[in-house]
Design a protein around this motif. Structure first.
Motif, PDB file in Angstrom:
ATOM      1  N   SER A  56       0.941  -1.102  -0.164  1.00 49.02           N
ATOM      2  CA  SER A  56       0.083   0.068  -0.031  1.00 49.02           C
ATOM      3  C   SER A  56       0.894   1.245  -0.080  1.00 49.02           C
ATOM      4  O   SER A  56       2.111   1.199   0.482  1.00 49.02           O
ATOM      5  CB  SER A  56      -1.005  -0.025   1.225  1.00 49.02           C
ATOM      6  OG  SER A  56      -1.668   0.866   1.335  1.00 49.02           O
ATOM      7  N   ARG A  57       0.074   2.263  -0.544  1.00 44.85           N
ATOM      8  CA  ARG A  57       0.845   3.573  -0.527  1.00 44.85           C
ATOM      9  C   ARG A  57       0.439   4.605   0.678  1.00 44.85           C
ATOM     10  O   ARG A  57       0.730   5.582   0.815  1.00 44.85           O
ATOM     11  CB  ARG A  57       0.622   4.409  -1.807  1.00 44.85           C
ATOM     12  CG  ARG A  57       1.100   3.640  -2.959  1.00 44.85           C
ATOM     13  CD  ARG A  57       0.857   4.771  -3.980  1.00 44.85           C
ATOM     14  NE  ARG A  57       0.071   4.004  -5.136  1.00 44.85           N
ATOM     15  CZ  ARG A  57      -0.070   4.364  -6.411  1.00 44.85           C
ATOM     16  NH1 ARG A  57       0.187   5.549  -6.644  1.00 44.85           N
ATOM     17  NH2 ARG A  57      -0.581   3.674  -7.297  1.00 44.85           N
ATOM     18  N   SER A  58      -0.776   3.802   1.517  1.00 43.37           N
ATOM     19  CA  SER A  58      -1.250   4.542   2.765  1.00 43.37           C
ATOM     20  C   SER A  58      -0.699   3.979   3.843  1.00 43.37           C
ATOM     21  O   SER A  58      -0.716   2.703   4.082  1.00 43.37           O
ATOM     22  CB  SER A  58      -2.797   4.227   2.748  1.00 43.37           C
ATOM     23  OG  SER A  58      -3.345   4.813   3.979  1.00 43.37           O
ATOM     24  N   GLU A  59      -0.070   4.822   4.830  1.00 44.31           N
ATOM     25  CA  GLU A  59       0.367   4.262   6.382  1.00 44.31           C
ATOM     26  C   GLU A  59      -0.895   3.590   6.901  1.00 44.31           C
ATOM     27  O   GLU A  59      -0.274   3.029   7.893  1.00 44.31           O
ATOM     28  CB  GLU A  59       1.140   5.195   6.807  1.00 44.31           C
ATOM     29  CG  GLU A  59       2.369   5.877   6.174  1.00 44.31           C
ATOM     30  CD  GLU A  59       3.083   6.832   7.116  1.00 44.31           C
ATOM     31  OE1 GLU A  59       3.020   6.661   8.300  1.00 44.31           O
ATOM     32  OE2 GLU A  59       3.663   7.923   6.499  1.00 44.31           O
ATOM     33  N   GLN A  60      -2.100   3.977   6.635  1.00 45.14           N
ATOM     34  CA  GLN A  60      -3.095   3.522   7.947  1.00 45.14           C
ATOM     35  C   GLN A  60      -3.323   2.075   6.933  1.00 45.14           C
ATOM     36  O   GLN A  60      -4.311   1.393   7.823  1.00 45.14           O
ATOM     37  CB  GLN A  60      -4.300   4.288   7.502  1.00 45.14           C
ATOM     38  CG  GLN A  60      -4.087   5.631   8.003  1.00 45.14           C
ATOM     39  CD  GLN A  60      -3.128   6.432   7.567  1.00 45.14           C
ATOM     40  OE1 GLN A  60      -3.350   6.688   6.419  1.00 45.14           O
ATOM     41  NE2 GLN A  60      -2.143   7.264   8.515  1.00 45.14           N
ATOM     42  N   SER A  61      -2.857   1.756   5.925  1.00 39.76           N
ATOM     43  CA  SER A  61      -3.422   0.180   5.344  1.00 39.76           C
ATOM     44  C   SER A  61      -2.780  -0.954   5.963  1.00 39.76           C
ATOM     45  O   SER A  61      -1.769  -0.784   6.601  1.00 39.76           O
ATOM     46  CB  SER A  61      -2.851   0.458   4.146  1.00 39.76           C
ATOM     47  OG  SER A  61      -3.010  -1.150   3.429  1.00 39.76           O
ATOM     48  N   TRP A  64       0.554  -1.894   4.413  1.00 38.74           N
ATOM     49  CA  TRP A  64       1.662  -1.003   4.384  1.00 38.74           C
ATOM     50  C   TRP A  64       3.162  -1.714   4.628  1.00 38.74           C
ATOM     51  O   TRP A  64       3.191  -2.665   5.578  1.00 38.74           O
ATOM     52  CB  TRP A  64       1.482   0.056   5.806  1.00 38.74           C
ATOM     53  CG  TRP A  64       2.541   1.154   5.857  1.00 38.74           C
ATOM     54  CD1 TRP A  64       3.739   1.329   6.704  1.00 38.74           C
ATOM     55  CD2 TRP A  64       3.074   2.105   4.792  1.00 38.74           C
ATOM     56  NE1 TRP A  64       4.368   2.068   6.450  1.00 38.74           N
ATOM     57  CE2 TRP A  64       4.076   2.762   5.415  1.00 38.74           C
ATOM     58  CE3 TRP A  64       2.276   2.546   3.817  1.00 38.74           C
ATOM     59  CZ2 TRP A  64       4.705   4.032   4.770  1.00 38.74           C
ATOM     60  CZ3 TRP A  64       2.918   3.825   2.833  1.00 38.74           C
ATOM     61  CH2 TRP A  64       3.928   4.313   3.601  1.00 38.74           C
ATOM     62  N   VAL A  70       1.929  -6.880   5.924  1.00 36.59           N
ATOM     63  CA  VAL A  70       2.087  -7.153   4.370  1.00 36.59           C
ATOM     64  C   VAL A  70       2.747  -8.446   3.890  1.00 36.59           C
ATOM     65  O   VAL A  70       2.790  -8.797   2.746  1.00 36.59           O
ATOM     66  CB  VAL A  70       3.316  -5.998   4.054  1.00 36.59           C
ATOM     67  CG1 VAL A  70       4.703  -6.539   4.274  1.00 36.59           C
ATOM     68  CG2 VAL A  70       2.948  -5.517   2.322  1.00 36.59           C
ATOM     69  N   GLN A  88       0.631  -1.737  -6.150  1.00 35.52           N
ATOM     70  CA  GLN A  88       0.318  -0.739  -5.127  1.00 35.52           C
ATOM     71  C   GLN A  88      -1.170  -0.213  -5.514  1.00 35.52           C
ATOM     72  O   GLN A  88      -1.692   0.557  -4.536  1.00 35.52           O
ATOM     73  CB  GLN A  88       1.202   0.448  -5.726  1.00 35.52           C
ATOM     74  CG  GLN A  88       2.745   0.114  -5.081  1.00 35.52           C
ATOM     75  CD  GLN A  88       3.400   1.359  -5.041  1.00 35.52           C
ATOM     76  OE1 GLN A  88       3.550   2.165  -6.002  1.00 35.52           O
ATOM     77  NE2 GLN A  88       4.273   1.471  -3.886  1.00 35.52           N
TER      78      GLN A  88
END
Length: 186
Positions: A56-61, A64, A70, A88
């Motif tokens: 992901s490109r989102s730290e909240q994912s 991540w 991951v 991504q």
């Protein structure tokens, strides 16, 4: 319908993060068992396997990079020379080598399993169909989560799953169940 000897099984986002409780209620509690059965069958018959990993490109994912979510779930860990495609965005074809790799290997048939039906599975299957691949989505080896529709109406994971499969079947892909593959009733 016949399963080709070089049909590729594409396992989408079978990572630890997808099990996080914050994702909510899901459907198809047996999906991982069906995925594991298909994975074992593909390995037994020496067909190509492609593991898709979301970064992901989102730290909240939950996906991540740099945290445990991951990583692949233990039972779906790639083995030996099994291919891994890192993406991504939901579509496994977007900004990856997936199409080129499949074409180079002469693979024309794809069997897609994983999560989430209405997200990464559907977007990957749509592109596969648009690119001319003979695309199958295994309905009992996919799942999704409860979700509100555009108008704010709560929809169950079962409804979201069914609508997504309805979007795909007959236009982008053929929707089947795992028994049709494992029992070779095609």
């Amino acid at each position: 319908m016949e399963l080709q000897t070089n049909a590729a099984l594409i396992l989408i986002d079978q990572q630890q993060g997808i099990l996080h409780p914050r994702l909510g209620r899901r459907n198809n509690p047996q999906a991982e068992e069906r995925i594991a059965e298909l994975l074992a069958y593909w390995r037994q018959t020496a067909r190509p396997l492609i593991h898709v990993q979301h970064l992901s490109r989102s730290e909240q994912s939950v996906f991540w990079p740099g945290q445990s979510g991951v990583e692949f779930q233990q039972r779906f860990m790639p083995q030996g020379a099994e291919a891994v495609i890192q993406k991504q965005v939901p579509d496994a074809f977007c900004a990856t080598t997936l199409e080129a790799d499949l074409r180079k290997a002469g693979i024309g048939q794809l069997v897609i399993v994983g999560v989430a039906t209405n997200n990464s599975v559907e977007s990957t299957a749509r592109t596969a169909g648009n690119l001319g691949f003979d695309t199958w989505v295994v309905e009992d080896a996919c799942y999704t989560f409860d979700k509100a529709d555009f108008f704010g109406q709560a929809r169950s994971a079962e409804e979201v799953h069914a609508m997504s499969l309805g979007n795909l079947h007959g236009e982008y892909a053929t929707v089947i169940d795992s028994r049709q593959i494992l029992q070779r009733d095609l």
